[in-house]
Scaffold this motif. Structure first.
Motif, PDB file in Angstrom:
ATOM      1  N   GLU A 123       4.505   4.898 -11.796  1.00 30.39           N
ATOM      2  CA  GLU A 123       3.930   5.455 -13.509  1.00 30.39           C
ATOM      3  C   GLU A 123       4.835   5.395 -14.176  1.00 30.39           C
ATOM      4  N   LEU A 124       6.129   4.697 -14.080  1.00 29.43           N
ATOM      5  CA  LEU A 124       7.164   4.710 -14.962  1.00 29.43           C
ATOM      6  C   LEU A 124       6.987   4.199 -16.418  1.00 29.43           C
ATOM      7  N   ASP A 125       6.145   3.069 -16.177  1.00 27.97           N
ATOM      8  CA  ASP A 125       5.880   2.377 -17.578  1.00 27.97           C
ATOM      9  C   ASP A 125       4.247   2.448 -17.900  1.00 27.97           C
ATOM     10  N   PRO A 126       4.083   3.460 -18.571  1.00 26.17           N
ATOM     11  CA  PRO A 126       2.542   3.731 -19.103  1.00 26.17           C
ATOM     12  C   PRO A 126       1.901   2.715 -19.722  1.00 26.17           C
ATOM     13  N   SER A 127       2.489   1.419 -20.088  1.00 26.30           N
ATOM     14  CA  SER A 127       1.761   0.417 -20.680  1.00 26.30           C
ATOM     15  C   SER A 127       1.130  -0.577 -19.792  1.00 26.30           C
ATOM     16  N   TYR A 171      -1.323   1.062 -10.709  1.00 28.97           N
ATOM     17  CA  TYR A 171      -1.357   0.304  -9.415  1.00 28.97           C
ATOM     18  C   TYR A 171      -2.348   0.832  -8.580  1.00 28.97           C
ATOM     19  N   PRO A 172      -3.412   0.004  -8.127  1.00 31.72           N
ATOM     20  CA  PRO A 172      -4.606   0.479  -7.546  1.00 31.72           C
ATOM     21  C   PRO A 172      -4.293   0.726  -5.749  1.00 31.72           C
ATOM     22  N   ALA A 173      -3.330   0.435  -5.208  1.00 33.84           N
ATOM     23  CA  ALA A 173      -3.379   0.293  -3.756  1.00 33.84           C
ATOM     24  C   ALA A 173      -2.603   1.485  -3.477  1.00 33.84           C
ATOM     25  N   VAL A 174      -3.075   2.805  -3.691  1.00 34.77           N
ATOM     26  CA  VAL A 174      -2.433   4.156  -3.636  1.00 34.77           C
ATOM     27  C   VAL A 174      -3.466   4.868  -2.737  1.00 34.77           C
ATOM     28  N   VAL A 175      -2.992   5.243  -1.533  1.00 38.05           N
ATOM     29  CA  VAL A 175      -3.864   5.981  -0.712  1.00 38.05           C
ATOM     30  C   VAL A 175      -3.361   7.353  -0.254  1.00 38.05           C
ATOM     31  N   GLU A 176      -4.293   8.339   0.003  1.00 40.41           N
ATOM     32  CA  GLU A 176      -4.082   9.819   0.400  1.00 40.41           C
ATOM     33  C   GLU A 176      -4.203  10.013   2.021  1.00 40.41           C
ATOM     34  N   ASP A 177      -4.761   8.890   2.498  1.00 44.17           N
ATOM     35  CA  ASP A 177      -4.948   9.228   4.139  1.00 44.17           C
ATOM     36  C   ASP A 177      -5.048   7.826   5.028  1.00 44.17           C
ATOM     37  N   GLU A 178      -5.027   7.924   6.232  1.00 43.19           N
ATOM     38  CA  GLU A 178      -5.321   6.918   7.010  1.00 43.19           C
ATOM     39  C   GLU A 178      -6.658   6.072   6.809  1.00 43.19           C
ATOM     40  N   ALA A 179      -7.557   6.604   6.421  1.00 41.47           N
ATOM     41  CA  ALA A 179      -8.807   6.209   6.004  1.00 41.47           C
ATOM     42  C   ALA A 179      -8.775   4.942   4.696  1.00 41.47           C
ATOM     43  N   GLY A 180      -7.969   5.589   4.064  1.00 39.17           N
ATOM     44  CA  GLY A 180      -7.737   4.800   2.681  1.00 39.17           C
ATOM     45  C   GLY A 180      -6.835   3.520   2.981  1.00 39.17           C
ATOM     46  N   LEU A 181      -5.936   4.014   3.676  1.00 41.43           N
ATOM     47  CA  LEU A 181      -4.673   2.743   4.221  1.00 41.43           C
ATOM     48  C   LEU A 181      -5.664   1.825   5.118  1.00 41.43           C
ATOM     49  N   ARG A 182      -6.746   2.088   5.837  1.00 44.39           N
ATOM     50  CA  ARG A 182      -7.207   0.997   6.535  1.00 44.39           C
ATOM     51  C   ARG A 182      -8.249   0.427   5.642  1.00 44.39           C
ATOM     52  N   VAL A 196       0.907  -1.030   0.071  1.00 45.55           N
ATOM     53  CA  VAL A 196      -0.046   0.074   0.012  1.00 45.55           C
ATOM     54  C   VAL A 196       0.929   1.194  -0.051  1.00 45.55           C
ATOM     55  N   VAL A 197       0.568   2.168  -0.756  1.00 44.78           N
ATOM     56  CA  VAL A 197       1.634   3.284  -1.156  1.00 44.78           C
ATOM     57  C   VAL A 197       0.834   4.428  -0.919  1.00 44.78           C
ATOM     58  N   TRP A 198       1.577   5.541  -0.406  1.00 45.64           N
ATOM     59  CA  TRP A 198       1.004   6.789  -0.157  1.00 45.64           C
ATOM     60  C   TRP A 198       1.280   7.603  -1.412  1.00 45.64           C
ATOM     61  N   ARG A 199       0.040   8.375  -1.798  1.00 46.57           N
ATOM     62  CA  ARG A 199       0.159   8.895  -3.146  1.00 46.57           C
ATOM     63  C   ARG A 199       1.108  10.136  -2.871  1.00 46.57           C
ATOM     64  N   GLU A 200       2.409  10.133  -3.218  1.00 44.09           N
ATOM     65  CA  GLU A 200       3.470  11.100  -2.863  1.00 44.09           C
ATOM     66  C   GLU A 200       4.278  11.135  -4.288  1.00 44.09           C
ATOM     67  N   ARG A 257      -3.935 -10.042  -3.032  1.00 42.61           N
ATOM     68  CA  ARG A 257      -2.516  -9.953  -2.688  1.00 42.61           C
ATOM     69  C   ARG A 257      -1.602 -10.699  -3.757  1.00 42.61           C
ATOM     70  N   GLN A 258      -1.994 -11.601  -4.307  1.00 45.20           N
ATOM     71  CA  GLN A 258      -1.231 -12.215  -5.494  1.00 45.20           C
ATOM     72  C   GLN A 258      -1.231 -11.184  -6.764  1.00 45.20           C
ATOM     73  N   GLU A 259      -2.341 -10.819  -7.139  1.00 48.74           N
ATOM     74  CA  GLU A 259      -2.317  -9.736  -8.383  1.00 48.74           C
ATOM     75  C   GLU A 259      -1.623  -8.550  -7.937  1.00 48.74           C
ATOM     76  N   LEU A 260      -1.545  -8.053  -6.693  1.00 45.93           N
ATOM     77  CA  LEU A 260      -0.800  -6.828  -6.499  1.00 45.93           C
ATOM     78  C   LEU A 260       0.620  -7.142  -6.466  1.00 45.93           C
ATOM     79  N   GLY A 261       0.938  -8.290  -6.004  1.00 48.57           N
ATOM     80  CA  GLY A 261       2.409  -8.834  -6.091  1.00 48.57           C
ATOM     81  C   GLY A 261       3.092  -9.078  -7.405  1.00 48.57           C
ATOM     82  N   ASP A 262       2.208  -9.592  -8.170  1.00 53.48           N
ATOM     83  CA  ASP A 262       2.604  -9.769  -9.533  1.00 53.48           C
ATOM     84  C   ASP A 262       2.625  -8.595 -10.457  1.00 53.48           C
ATOM     85  N   LEU A 263       1.845  -7.866 -10.143  1.00 53.54           N
ATOM     86  CA  LEU A 263       1.921  -6.315 -10.808  1.00 53.54           C
ATOM     87  C   LEU A 263       3.014  -5.607 -10.398  1.00 53.54           C
ATOM     88  N   GLY A 264       3.380  -5.557  -8.901  1.00 49.07           N
ATOM     89  CA  GLY A 264       4.574  -4.981  -8.495  1.00 49.07           C
ATOM     90  C   GLY A 264       5.809  -5.689  -9.092  1.00 49.07           C
TER      91      GLY A 264
END
Length: 87
Positions: free
Chosen positions: A34-38, A42-53, A22-26, A66-73
């Protein structure tokens, strides 16, 4: 969780080994995601603690997600491989 006081290098390390993160939007983190636009966004991006939760609950309760995010990562981190950087 990639915390705010750690550098983007840590995010790259997590992604490269398939840890769903889970990544902070910074700026530094978003530059990596966002390096590779193809690639899909990546969906697990948050702006606050509520989003993190929300994301932590989703990840804890869904092994497929978890597997899908890991594979995308891993795909995102491939953009920072030595071979890719040398191109």
């Amino acid at each position: 969780l990639c915390v705010r006081h750690k550098p983007g290098q840590r995010l790259g390390n997590y992604l490269s080994v398939g840890i769903p993160t889970v990544v902070w939007r910074e700026a530094g983190f978003m530059d990596i995601l966002e390096l590779d636009p193809s690639l899909p966004e990546y969906p697990a991006v948050v702006e606050d603690e509520a989003g993190l939760r929300i994301w932590l609950e989703r990840l804890l309760g869904n092994a497929t997600l978890r597997q899908e995010l890991g594979d995308l990562g891993v795909r995102i981190a491939e953009g920072f491989s030595m071979r890719r950087m040398a191109e």
